[in-house]
Design a protein around this motif. Structure first.
Motif, mmCIF file in Angstrom:
data_model
loop_
_atom_site.group_PDB
_atom_site.id
_atom_site.type_symbol
_atom_site.label_atom_id
_atom_site.label_comp_id
_atom_site.label_asym_id
_atom_site.label_seq_id
_atom_site.Cartn_x
_atom_site.Cartn_y
_atom_site.Cartn_z
ATOM 1 N N GLY A 76 62.139 48.778 -55.892
ATOM 2 C CA GLY A 76 61.642 48.165 -56.812
ATOM 3 C C GLY A 76 62.335 47.856 -58.236
ATOM 4 N N GLY A 77 63.076 48.883 -58.668
ATOM 5 C CA GLY A 77 63.687 48.724 -59.843
ATOM 6 C C GLY A 77 64.933 47.653 -59.619
ATOM 7 N N VAL A 78 65.619 47.544 -58.605
ATOM 8 C CA VAL A 78 66.508 46.593 -58.140
ATOM 9 C C VAL A 78 65.922 45.050 -58.321
ATOM 10 C CG1 VAL A 78 68.179 45.603 -56.528
ATOM 11 C CG2 VAL A 78 68.091 48.156 -56.876
ATOM 12 N N GLU A 79 64.818 45.072 -57.850
ATOM 13 C CA GLU A 79 64.043 44.053 -57.775
ATOM 14 C C GLU A 79 63.653 43.520 -59.268
ATOM 15 O OE1 GLU A 79 62.018 45.033 -53.430
ATOM 16 O OE2 GLU A 79 60.774 45.209 -55.295
ATOM 17 N N ALA A 80 63.148 44.496 -59.827
ATOM 18 C CA ALA A 80 63.179 44.108 -61.297
ATOM 19 C C ALA A 80 64.430 43.664 -62.256
ATOM 20 C CB ALA A 80 62.367 45.378 -61.982
ATOM 21 N N LEU A 81 65.311 44.336 -61.860
ATOM 22 C CA LEU A 81 66.842 44.017 -62.565
ATOM 23 C C LEU A 81 67.014 42.551 -62.271
ATOM 24 C CD1 LEU A 81 68.732 47.158 -62.424
ATOM 25 C CD2 LEU A 81 67.781 46.215 -64.383
ATOM 26 N N LEU A 82 67.055 42.228 -60.850
ATOM 27 C CA LEU A 82 67.150 40.799 -60.644
ATOM 28 C C LEU A 82 66.267 39.772 -61.463
ATOM 29 C CD1 LEU A 82 67.484 41.247 -56.753
ATOM 30 C CD2 LEU A 82 69.473 40.562 -58.352
ATOM 31 N N MET A 83 65.135 39.875 -61.328
ATOM 32 C CA MET A 83 64.276 39.327 -62.212
ATOM 33 C C MET A 83 64.539 39.102 -63.708
ATOM 34 S SD MET A 83 60.312 39.692 -60.988
ATOM 35 C CE MET A 83 60.259 41.535 -60.751
ATOM 36 N N ARG A 84 65.027 40.163 -64.355
ATOM 37 C CA ARG A 84 65.543 40.195 -65.566
ATOM 38 C C ARG A 84 66.728 39.315 -65.662
ATOM 39 N NH1 ARG A 84 61.910 40.020 -68.929
ATOM 40 N NH2 ARG A 84 63.802 39.128 -69.844
ATOM 41 N N LEU A 85 67.687 39.532 -64.759
ATOM 42 C CA LEU A 85 68.753 38.748 -64.687
ATOM 43 C C LEU A 85 68.551 37.197 -64.730
ATOM 44 C CD1 LEU A 85 71.459 40.371 -62.391
ATOM 45 C CD2 LEU A 85 71.411 39.854 -64.730
ATOM 46 N N GLN A 86 67.561 36.817 -63.930
ATOM 47 C CA GLN A 86 67.292 35.405 -63.827
ATOM 48 C C GLN A 86 66.635 34.885 -65.188
ATOM 49 O OE1 GLN A 86 67.301 32.905 -62.221
ATOM 50 N NE2 GLN A 86 65.654 31.514 -62.760
ATOM 51 N N LEU A 87 65.959 35.620 -65.977
ATOM 52 C CA LEU A 87 65.092 35.362 -67.066
ATOM 53 C C LEU A 87 66.049 35.487 -68.249
ATOM 54 C CD1 LEU A 87 61.538 36.887 -66.471
ATOM 55 C CD2 LEU A 87 62.386 34.223 -66.232
ATOM 56 N N ALA A 88 67.256 36.066 -68.248
ATOM 57 C CA ALA A 88 68.059 36.458 -69.249
ATOM 58 C C ALA A 88 68.404 35.112 -70.257
ATOM 59 C CB ALA A 88 69.486 37.249 -68.948
ATOM 60 N N GLN A 89 68.447 34.004 -69.488
ATOM 61 C CA GLN A 89 68.390 32.568 -70.301
ATOM 62 C C GLN A 89 67.584 31.706 -69.793
ATOM 63 O OE1 GLN A 89 73.015 32.303 -69.606
ATOM 64 N NE2 GLN A 89 72.376 30.502 -68.593
ATOM 65 N N SER A 90 67.475 30.751 -70.679
ATOM 66 C CA SER A 90 66.275 29.805 -70.058
ATOM 67 C C SER A 90 67.032 28.656 -68.946
ATOM 68 C CB SER A 90 65.879 28.817 -71.529
ATOM 69 O OG SER A 90 67.107 28.380 -71.956
ATOM 70 N N GLN A 91 66.077 28.330 -68.147
ATOM 71 C CA GLN A 91 66.491 27.277 -67.282
ATOM 72 C C GLN A 91 67.931 27.876 -66.374
ATOM 73 O OE1 GLN A 91 66.388 23.834 -69.604
ATOM 74 N NE2 GLN A 91 64.465 23.166 -68.602
ATOM 75 N N ASN A 92 68.010 29.089 -65.992
ATOM 76 C CA ASN A 92 68.807 29.782 -65.181
ATOM 77 C C ASN A 92 68.585 29.575 -64.023
ATOM 78 O OD1 ASN A 92 70.575 31.576 -64.453
ATOM 79 N ND2 ASN A 92 69.920 33.370 -65.256
ATOM 80 N N THR A 93 69.674 29.410 -63.130
ATOM 81 C CA THR A 93 69.557 28.762 -61.685
ATOM 82 C C THR A 93 70.242 29.971 -60.762
ATOM 83 O OG1 THR A 93 71.659 27.512 -61.801
ATOM 84 C CG2 THR A 93 69.792 26.435 -62.127
ATOM 85 N N LEU A 94 70.263 31.354 -61.376
ATOM 86 C CA LEU A 94 70.796 32.317 -60.581
ATOM 87 C C LEU A 94 69.698 32.477 -59.093
ATOM 88 C CD1 LEU A 94 72.696 34.902 -60.442
ATOM 89 C CD2 LEU A 94 70.961 35.883 -61.526
ATOM 90 N N ILE A 95 68.517 32.576 -59.312
ATOM 91 C CA ILE A 95 67.670 32.798 -58.373
ATOM 92 C C ILE A 95 66.546 31.529 -58.151
ATOM 93 C CG2 ILE A 95 65.512 34.518 -57.618
ATOM 94 C CD1 ILE A 95 67.035 36.688 -59.192
#
Lengths: 549, 292
Positions: A38-57
């Protein structure tokens, strides 16, 4: 009995065990594994939201992460890890030799494991992507044709059955198997927490079991419970879900309140302040907790008088919760505080849970909630309650009880490093999310527009989440390392008050050779006093119960 | 007892430093607008903002009180090497009763303040004299939301669908010979006019939310939900769907453009024209398709 030669070892002994301690440990291992997922899932979400209009995920994966993270943390971590601590410590703290129904206990654990496996198997086809709340009609077959939703339904049934059976076991054990002399007013407060947690599980889980069964038949057998075209109603889902979902929040916090109520007095070298007030407020929170579910539905088409009722009932819960916080501080007041790691986490718990409590009252004001609902403000609020509260409390419990479970102490320095990383990381991640919500950022969005001014706060939050993760890893490392190399703990390393410290660490299979008679809410204090007075070893001071029990 | 003087002074300094740091950290909380809901577009948003701030001030007082007591205890009551054993206090009934009543009083006060502000947030007012009241005079109310005192408001139906908002100007049809006018994504409204929204959904649950124009209301299939706003400043107000409605939930944006009533009347006519033209174009296309 202790010392008998045929004591089972090896991995088969774990698979086939009915010993509450082994089952408790397996609960803790399994749930911490899910906690990391669950923590890794949260970190992936935080990575995606680190900047606006990110296309990581991509959006599909992001919403799947949202769903898996929430489901994992609630159904596969917080609720069952508390069952794990309960399993290990309820018999030890009440002076029993096992749970009332040992085989049922093993069944509960394996149901949980299979629930988790069924759910995570959906990663290999299409994981669900409706959020952990699975609101109909989005979760209906018309909008979510993939089988991920069905995997979730099976998870709810399996873990739900696991929790209900476990809860019945706790209730039977606590009601019937307490040591002689342990009346209701001498029961440890952690036991009060587990008892009321169990009652809440029994009361609340049938509602979600019914709801997911209805969803299953809607999806596959042509019923229309939630389908407007067939005369159903999507709001029915929300009511059934939250009738379970809000008590679930208290299910996830009441045993933690119990842990804190055990830890604070031990490390303040003072009795707990207001034992009866803390026990009674636990019951009051549980009762009121059954009456507040629609505060999750303040923005739905619902009459104002109903909204007002749920606002007032939610306010009412603030009173017993406040009583607890005041009693904990009063316990510390004029104590002699010993700052070992469990106390760090316990004080961190109070400081952070208070913020979650205050933002909870603010979002219970329903006209205000019309702005806050479904935003990052609510994300911040639930994490202050469930992470700053429950998880910090669970870590306090882990550091407090690790010596009993393993026979060895955890490293203090690593523990303090872990605490400060987690404390700073947690507040950095979630405090700014209040502001994001107030600025209009909805939750569960896979990206956000660049012109809204949300970039900086999101970046701060993402950096914080990695600091938090580092702190958690330090504790996991500490635990793994200490099992082998930690300082020997002895029976009672903390000078604690409750019965689990009477027996060796780790406890023998039968828990106690003799079970002392209980004379107060702090039996170990009585025993230490008697030992000091008589100059005899602890075992001979205890009055054994009749043989054969 | 001998080494007490120094730790006490140090404790006091630490407490002061801690309190100052907390104050510094939270000073912007009390004043800046980034720590209260968006407002400035419509009176109901402003009232929610005010109500939020009142509750927040109460919350900040409680925050400082409790965190202060906690911090003080952590610093002041550390075990000292030559310290005496603490007194074995088990509780204090008057204290328990006191803080129970105190906590109950605080939430009762918050409830009272909420009920004072509720009508202003919930009930739509009349349109101003320079609004569109002479035309948008439809009597419209629901059980959930009363009509404005003079009964007149511009009614727009908002329909959520994956992943766009549709607006039906059913309250303005007398301006367009009772022909339907609708729009997507951008809702154009007249200033100084009370606009009443009836919100529902044609597929899954959505939530209508323009933060500066007040709270959100969910769009639930099979139900009608209501809210209102009244904009005095012309301009564009942005928002987006607030209830997870599928993978592209984040793309379900919305905006409200407020223009003076005269321009709004002109916009209605041109929008009606545009709809007519596109329908004709579509009909011609179909005809051409049949001919093939």
């Amino acid at each position: 009995m202790r010392g008998l030669p045929d004591r089972k070892t090896g991995w088969l002994s774990w698979l086939s065990t009915t010993d509450h301690k082994k089952i408790g440990l397996m609960y803790i291992y399994a749930t911490f594994l899910f906690f990391m997922l669950g923590g890794v899932e949260a970190l992936l979400m935080r990575l995606q939201l680190a900047q606006s209009q990110n296309t990581l995920i991509n959006p599909q994966t992001y919403e799947a992460l949202v769903t898996m993270h929430g489901t994992t943390m609630i159904f596969l971590f917080v609720v069952p890890v508390l069952a794990g601590f309960g399993n290990y410590f309820v018999p030890l703290m009440i002076g029993a030799r096992d749970m009332a129904f040992p085989r049922l206990n093993a069944l509960s654990f394996w149901l949980l494991v299979f629930g988790g496996i069924v759910f995570y198997m959906s990663v290999f086809f299409t994981p669900p992507n409706t959020g952990w709340t699975f609101y109909a009609p989005l979760s209906d077959s018309a909008f979510s044709p993939s089988n991920g939703v069905d995997a979730w339904i099976f998870l709810i049934h399996l873990t739900g059955l696991s929790s209900v059976l476990g809860a019945i076991n706790f209730v039977a054990t606590i009601h019937n198997m307490r040591a002689r002399g342990m009346g209701w007013a001498r029961m440890p407060l952690f036991i009060w927490g587990i008892l009321i947690y169990s009652y809440l599980l029994i009361l609340a889980l049938p509602s979600v079991a019914a709801a997911v069964t209805m969803l299953l038949t809607d999806r596959h057998f042509g019923t229309g419970f939630f389908d407007v075209a067939q005369g159903g109603d999507p709001l029915l889902w929300q009511h059934l879900f939250w009738f379970f979902g809000h008590p679930e929040v208290y299910i996830m916090i009441l045993p933690v309140f119990g842990m804190i109520s055990e830890i604070i007095p031990v490390f303040s070298r003072k009795p707990v302040f207001g034992y009866k007030a803390i026990a009674a407020s636990t019951a009051a929170i549980a009762f009121l907790g059954m009456l507040v579910w629609a505060h999750h539905m303040f923005t739905t088409p619902t009459p104002i008088v109903v909204l007002a009722f749920f606002m007032l009932s939610s306010f009412a819960i603030a009173v017993p919760t406040g009583i607890k916080i005041f009693n904990w501080i009063a316990t510390m007041w004029r104590g002699a505080l010993v700052f070992k790691v469990p106390m760090y986490f316990a004080v961190g718990f109070i400081a952070q849970f208070l913020i979650g409590g205050i933002s909870g009252v603010m979002s219970a004001v329903f006209p205000v909630d019309w702005q806050l609902q479904d935003t990052y403000y609510i994300v911040a609020h639930i994490h202050y309650v469930l992470f700053g509260g429950s998880v910090f409390g669970i870590f306090a419990g882990l550091y407090y009880w690790f010596p009993k479970m393993s026979g060895r102490m955890m490293n203090e320095t690593l523990g303090k490093v872990s605490f400060w990383l987690m404390f700073v990381g947690f507040n950095m991640t979630f405090f700014v999310q209040h502001a994001l919500g107030l600025e209009g950022m909805p939750r569960r969005i896979y990206t956000y527009q660049s012109g809204y001014g949300w970039d900086t706060e999101n970046l701060i939050s993402t950096i914080g989440s990695f600091i938090l993760a580092a702190g958690i890893l330090v504790t996991l490392f500490n635990a793994v390392r200490s099992v082998k190399t930690g300082k020997k703990a002895g029976n009672d390393p903390w000078n604690a008050n409750t019965l689990e410290w009477f027996t060796p660490s780790p406890p023998p299979e039968n828990n106690f050779d003799v079970i002392p008679r209980i004379r107060s809410a702090e039996p170990m204090k009585d025993i230490r006093r008697e030992v000091a007075a008589a100059g005899r070893p602890a075992g001979s001071v205890a009055q054994p119960v009749a043989p054969g029990t | 007892m001998i080494p007490r003087a120094l730790p006490r002074r140090r404790a006091l300094i630490l407490a002061l430093v801690g309190a100052a740091a907390l104050l510094l950290a939270l000073a912007p909380v009390a004043s800046a607008d980034w720590f209260s809901p968006e407002s400035g577009g419509s009176p109901n948003a402003n009232d929610i903002d005010t109500l939020y701030k009142i509750v927040m001030y109460i919350g900040i007082v409680i925050f400082f009180l409790v965190e202060g007591l906690l911090l003080y205890s952590v610093i002041k009551f550390r075990r000292r090497r030559y310290g005496a054993e603490p007194a074995m206090v088990h509780g204090n009934t008057p204290l328990e009763v006191g803080w129970t009543i105190g906590a109950a009083l605080i939430v009762a006060i918050i409830a009272a303040i909420t009920f004072i502000y509720l009508p202003r947030i919930k009930n739509p007012p009349n349109s101003s004299a320079n609004g569109l009241q002479q035309f948008a005079g439809e009597e419209f109310a629901s059980v959930e939301q009363p009509k404005p005192p003079n009964g007149k408001a511009l009614r727009i139906n908002v329909v959520g669908q994956q992943y766009i908002w549709r607006y039906d100007y059913i309250g303005a049809q007398r301006l367009t010979e009772n022909r339907p006018v609708y729009a997507y994504y951008q809702m154009v409204v007249p200033t100084n006019t009370t606009v009443v929204l009836q919100i529902n959904s044609s597929d899954v649950a959505h939530s209508w939310w323009i933060p500066k124009l007040g709270g959100k209301q969910d769009a639930i299939p099979g139900h009608n939900n209501y809210t209102w706003f009244k904009i005095s400043k012309p301009g564009v107000y942005k928002g987006q769907c607030a209830e997870l409605c599928g993978n592209n939930h984040a793309d379900m944006l919305a905006e409200v453009r407020a223009i003076p009533p005269d321009q709004f009347k002109a916009w209605l006519v041109s929008q009606r024209q545009a709809i007519l033209q596109s329908q004709q174009a579509l009909a011609a296309q179909r005809k051409a398709g049949e001919g093939q």
